[in-house]
Design a protein around this motif. Structure first.
Motif, PDB file in Angstrom:
ATOM      1  N   ALA A  74     -16.609  -4.776 -21.005  1.00 58.17           N
ATOM      2  CA  ALA A  74     -18.069  -4.937 -21.058  1.00 58.17           C
ATOM      3  C   ALA A  74     -18.487  -5.530 -22.401  1.00 58.17           C
ATOM      4  O   ALA A  74     -19.354  -6.414 -22.464  1.00 58.17           O
ATOM      5  N   ARG A  75     -17.877  -5.050 -23.487  1.00 57.17           N
ATOM      6  CA  ARG A  75     -18.202  -5.561 -24.820  1.00 57.17           C
ATOM      7  C   ARG A  75     -17.843  -7.043 -24.946  1.00 57.17           C
ATOM      8  O   ARG A  75     -18.635  -7.855 -25.419  1.00 57.17           O
ATOM      9  N   GLU A  76     -16.630  -7.402 -24.514  1.00 54.21           N
ATOM     10  CA  GLU A  76     -16.169  -8.770 -24.728  1.00 54.21           C
ATOM     11  C   GLU A  76     -16.988  -9.771 -23.920  1.00 54.21           C
ATOM     12  O   GLU A  76     -17.084 -10.934 -24.290  1.00 54.21           O
ATOM     13  N   TYR A  77     -17.557  -9.343 -22.793  1.00 53.33           N
ATOM     14  CA  TYR A  77     -18.368 -10.250 -21.979  1.00 53.33           C
ATOM     15  C   TYR A  77     -19.873  -9.977 -22.106  1.00 53.33           C
ATOM     16  O   TYR A  77     -20.655 -10.438 -21.281  1.00 53.33           O
ATOM     17  N   ASP A  78     -20.241  -9.227 -23.140  1.00 51.92           N
ATOM     18  CA  ASP A  78     -21.662  -9.015 -23.469  1.00 51.92           C
ATOM     19  C   ASP A  78     -22.466  -8.516 -22.270  1.00 51.92           C
ATOM     20  O   ASP A  78     -23.575  -8.994 -22.013  1.00 51.92           O
ATOM     21  N   CYS A  79     -21.879  -7.568 -21.544  1.00 49.98           N
ATOM     22  CA  CYS A  79     -22.545  -7.105 -20.326  1.00 49.98           C
ATOM     23  C   CYS A  79     -23.224  -5.754 -20.566  1.00 49.98           C
ATOM     24  O   CYS A  79     -22.595  -4.707 -20.510  1.00 49.98           O
ATOM     25  N   ASP A  80     -24.529  -5.793 -20.832  1.00 46.48           N
ATOM     26  CA  ASP A  80     -25.296  -4.579 -21.154  1.00 46.48           C
ATOM     27  C   ASP A  80     -25.213  -3.542 -20.038  1.00 46.48           C
ATOM     28  O   ASP A  80     -25.103  -2.347 -20.288  1.00 46.48           O
ATOM     29  N   TYR A  81     -25.323  -4.033 -18.828  1.00 43.15           N
ATOM     30  CA  TYR A  81     -25.321  -3.125 -17.674  1.00 43.15           C
ATOM     31  C   TYR A  81     -24.009  -2.353 -17.614  1.00 43.15           C
ATOM     32  O   TYR A  81     -23.992  -1.123 -17.500  1.00 43.15           O
ATOM     33  N   GLU A  82     -22.897  -3.060 -17.691  1.00 40.96           N
ATOM     34  CA  GLU A  82     -21.584  -2.390 -17.639  1.00 40.96           C
ATOM     35  C   GLU A  82     -21.390  -1.501 -18.862  1.00 40.96           C
ATOM     36  O   GLU A  82     -20.789  -0.428 -18.772  1.00 40.96           O
ATOM     37  N   VAL A 167     -23.640  -9.774 -13.059  1.00 38.62           N
ATOM     38  CA  VAL A 167     -24.721  -9.081 -13.759  1.00 38.62           C
ATOM     39  C   VAL A 167     -25.416 -10.030 -14.737  1.00 38.62           C
ATOM     40  O   VAL A 167     -26.651 -10.073 -14.814  1.00 38.62           O
ATOM     41  N   ASN A 168     -24.637 -10.800 -15.482  1.00 38.96           N
ATOM     42  CA  ASN A 168     -25.219 -11.701 -16.485  1.00 38.96           C
ATOM     43  C   ASN A 168     -25.919 -12.893 -15.834  1.00 38.96           C
ATOM     44  O   ASN A 168     -27.008 -13.285 -16.264  1.00 38.96           O
ATOM     45  N   ALA A 169     -25.304 -13.478 -14.816  1.00 40.81           N
ATOM     46  CA  ALA A 169     -25.891 -14.672 -14.196  1.00 40.81           C
ATOM     47  C   ALA A 169     -27.241 -14.353 -13.560  1.00 40.81           C
ATOM     48  O   ALA A 169     -28.165 -15.155 -13.619  1.00 40.81           O
ATOM     49  N   PHE A 170     -27.331 -13.176 -12.934  1.00 44.80           N
ATOM     50  CA  PHE A 170     -28.555 -12.851 -12.191  1.00 44.80           C
ATOM     51  C   PHE A 170     -29.456 -11.882 -12.946  1.00 44.80           C
ATOM     52  O   PHE A 170     -30.451 -11.410 -12.411  1.00 44.80           O
ATOM     53  N   GLU A 171     -29.086 -11.562 -14.193  1.00 46.23           N
ATOM     54  CA  GLU A 171     -29.893 -10.697 -15.057  1.00 46.23           C
ATOM     55  C   GLU A 171     -30.236  -9.371 -14.380  1.00 46.23           C
ATOM     56  O   GLU A 171     -31.409  -8.983 -14.265  1.00 46.23           O
ATOM     57  N   VAL A 172     -29.199  -8.672 -13.949  1.00 43.63           N
ATOM     58  CA  VAL A 172     -29.388  -7.348 -13.362  1.00 43.63           C
ATOM     59  C   VAL A 172     -29.881  -6.384 -14.449  1.00 43.63           C
ATOM     60  O   VAL A 172     -29.373  -6.379 -15.568  1.00 43.63           O
ATOM     61  N   ASP A 173     -30.881  -5.597 -14.110  1.00 44.39           N
ATOM     62  CA  ASP A 173     -31.533  -4.689 -15.054  1.00 44.39           C
ATOM     63  C   ASP A 173     -30.559  -3.599 -15.536  1.00 44.39           C
ATOM     64  O   ASP A 173     -30.066  -2.813 -14.736  1.00 44.39           O
ATOM     65  N   PRO A 174     -30.285  -3.524 -16.860  1.00 44.25           N
ATOM     66  CA  PRO A 174     -29.321  -2.535 -17.364  1.00 44.25           C
ATOM     67  C   PRO A 174     -29.742  -1.084 -17.112  1.00 44.25           C
ATOM     68  O   PRO A 174     -28.899  -0.195 -17.049  1.00 44.25           O
ATOM     69  N   THR A 175     -31.052  -0.833 -16.967  1.00 41.54           N
ATOM     70  CA  THR A 175     -31.459   0.557 -16.731  1.00 41.54           C
ATOM     71  C   THR A 175     -30.974   1.054 -15.363  1.00 41.54           C
ATOM     72  O   THR A 175     -30.866   2.252 -15.131  1.00 41.54           O
ATOM     73  N   GLU A 176     -30.637   0.109 -14.479  1.00 43.72           N
ATOM     74  CA  GLU A 176     -30.091   0.500 -13.173  1.00 43.72           C
ATOM     75  C   GLU A 176     -28.697   1.126 -13.307  1.00 43.72           C
ATOM     76  O   GLU A 176     -28.178   1.722 -12.374  1.00 43.72           O
ATOM     77  N   ALA A 177     -28.084   0.939 -14.472  1.00 39.67           N
ATOM     78  CA  ALA A 177     -26.712   1.420 -14.669  1.00 39.67           C
ATOM     79  C   ALA A 177     -26.635   2.928 -14.840  1.00 39.67           C
ATOM     80  O   ALA A 177     -25.556   3.493 -15.004  1.00 39.67           O
TER      81      ALA A 177
END
Lengths: 183, 197
Positions: A74-82, A167-177
């Motif tokens: 998650a860190r390496e791909y900057d994925c807030d949700y994950e 998640v990044n391409a479609f800007e999935v809301d991180p609060t959903e995580a």
């Protein structure tokens, strides 16, 4: 705001595709946010869910080991949700805050167990540079985890990278995580 | 040198052989590549991944995806280059050329140069994938909107997932240094340079 219509209800899909939605509900209990995106291609969503079920729930990796892999990917791909979801699970699995902070800040972590040390090195080598693992690190991983689990570490990194793109391409809301299952 | 070797069907416990059969049925060729790694771990996982991969595959036998074979093979090359996936590059370069990706484009991707004279669709695919693969791994509004307009909602999901699938299998392939199968070596164009890493 997600960039694509989300499929949140059975009725959001045309009748011939509703069984894909139903199967995700049946096997996972809920349709997590990335799957609400993926259900725009319902058959793909179903097949991704099947791979994810294995890697999230049937893996031979222990919770402390698998959540550490999740955090690194998650860190390496900057994925807030994950990242948000993985931190929650990592804390439940007993990972120390100092380790979580070091992963977040991409620093060399201190005070690791041998297992954590091998895992961090193996995952970072795969995710960075020329994406290869040197012989010493490879041997250490197989010695520590065995071949079967080492394959699952690599596959799990891959699954998290794949879903990070969604998640990044479609800007999935991180609060959903905050809900489970999250991927 | 590959760090793992093939698991044959008869080496598996009887209750696991059905997964081997499932992978083989979907691949329709000798089992190779990522499935060598996964069968060494969990035949069940191998079958699940094969089922997903079948959706994006492009050998004329599987056209489940709404994206054209050309777009899918182009994405396979972009992903292989970005993640240094020598196995995937070797497997896909021939199919990409057959599907209409030009020699000039293939060479440019391999050498990490911007391909000249790309058709608008190819330029869009390359731009979108490159943004997700590099930098902060985000797609700009303009690129995203262009992709949505061109491919539609289902198409853009399949574009991202095609990239995701090839990225996913790159990690086990790289970790275990899996090389081309005997069949791929036999069919390889000797003039075709491999992927430098």
């Amino acid at each position: 705001m997600p960039r694509i219509p989300l499929v949140t209800r059975h009725g959001d899909l045309p009748a011939p595709n509703q069984h894909f939605f139903d199967r995700i509900i049946r096997t996972r209990g809920r349709v997590a946010a990335p799957f609400q995106v993926l259900l725009n291609s319902p058959d793909v969503a179903d097949r991704v869910a099947s791979v994810g079920e294995f890697l999230l729930y049937d893996t031979v990796l222990s919770p402390p080991a698998k959540t550490l892999v999740w955090l690194i990917a998650a860190r390496e791909y900057d994925c807030d949700y994950e990242w948000t979801a993985s931190v929650r699970h990592a804390r439940q699995a007993g990972l120390p805050d100092a380790l979580i902070d070091a992963i977040r800040e991409r620093k060399p972590p201190a005070g690791l167990t041998r297992e954590q040390e091998v895992l961090v090195e193996f995952c970072r080598q795969l995710l960075r540079g020329n994406h290869r693992v040197d012989d010493a690190t490879y041997r250490a991983a197989v010695e520590q985890f065995g071949v079967a689990a080492t394959v699952q570490i690599a596959a799990m990194i891959g699954y998290f990278v794949m879903l990070a793109f969604v998640v990044n391409a479609f800007e999935v809301d991180p609060t959903e995580a905050e809900s489970d299952p999250f991927l | 040198m590959a760090r793992l070797s093939m698991i044959e069907r008869e080496q598996l416990p009887e209750d696991q052989r059905r997964f081997h059969d499932a992978v083989r049925t979907m691949r329709r060729r000798p089992i190779s590549g990522p499935f060598i790694t996964l069968l060494n771990s969990s035949p069940d996982l191998a079958a699940r991944v094969a089922q997903l991969g079948h959706y994006f595959h492009a050998r004329g036998q599987a056209d489940e995806s709404i994206l054209s074979v050309k777009v899918r093979t182009f994405i396979a090359l972009i992903s292989s280059r970005a993640l240094d996936g020598t196995y995937e590059w070797g497997a896909w370069v021939r199919w990409a050329l057959q599907a209409g990706v030009s020699r000039v484009t293939v060479d440019a991707i391999r050498e990490r140069r911007a391909p000249p004279d790309l058709a608008p669709e190819d330029a869009l695919v390359l731009d979108f994938c490159t943004q997700l693969l590099t930098g902060n791994h985000r797609a700009s509004d303009a690129t995203y909107r262009a992709a949505l307009e061109h491919f539609g909602a289902q198409g853009v999901v399949e574009l991202v997932m095609t990239l995701g699938y090839f990225a996913m299998i790159a990690f086990p392939l790289n970790a275990f240094e899996i090389g081309p199968s005997a069949e791929q070596t036999r069919e390889r164009d000797p003039a075709e340079p491999g992927l430098p890493i």
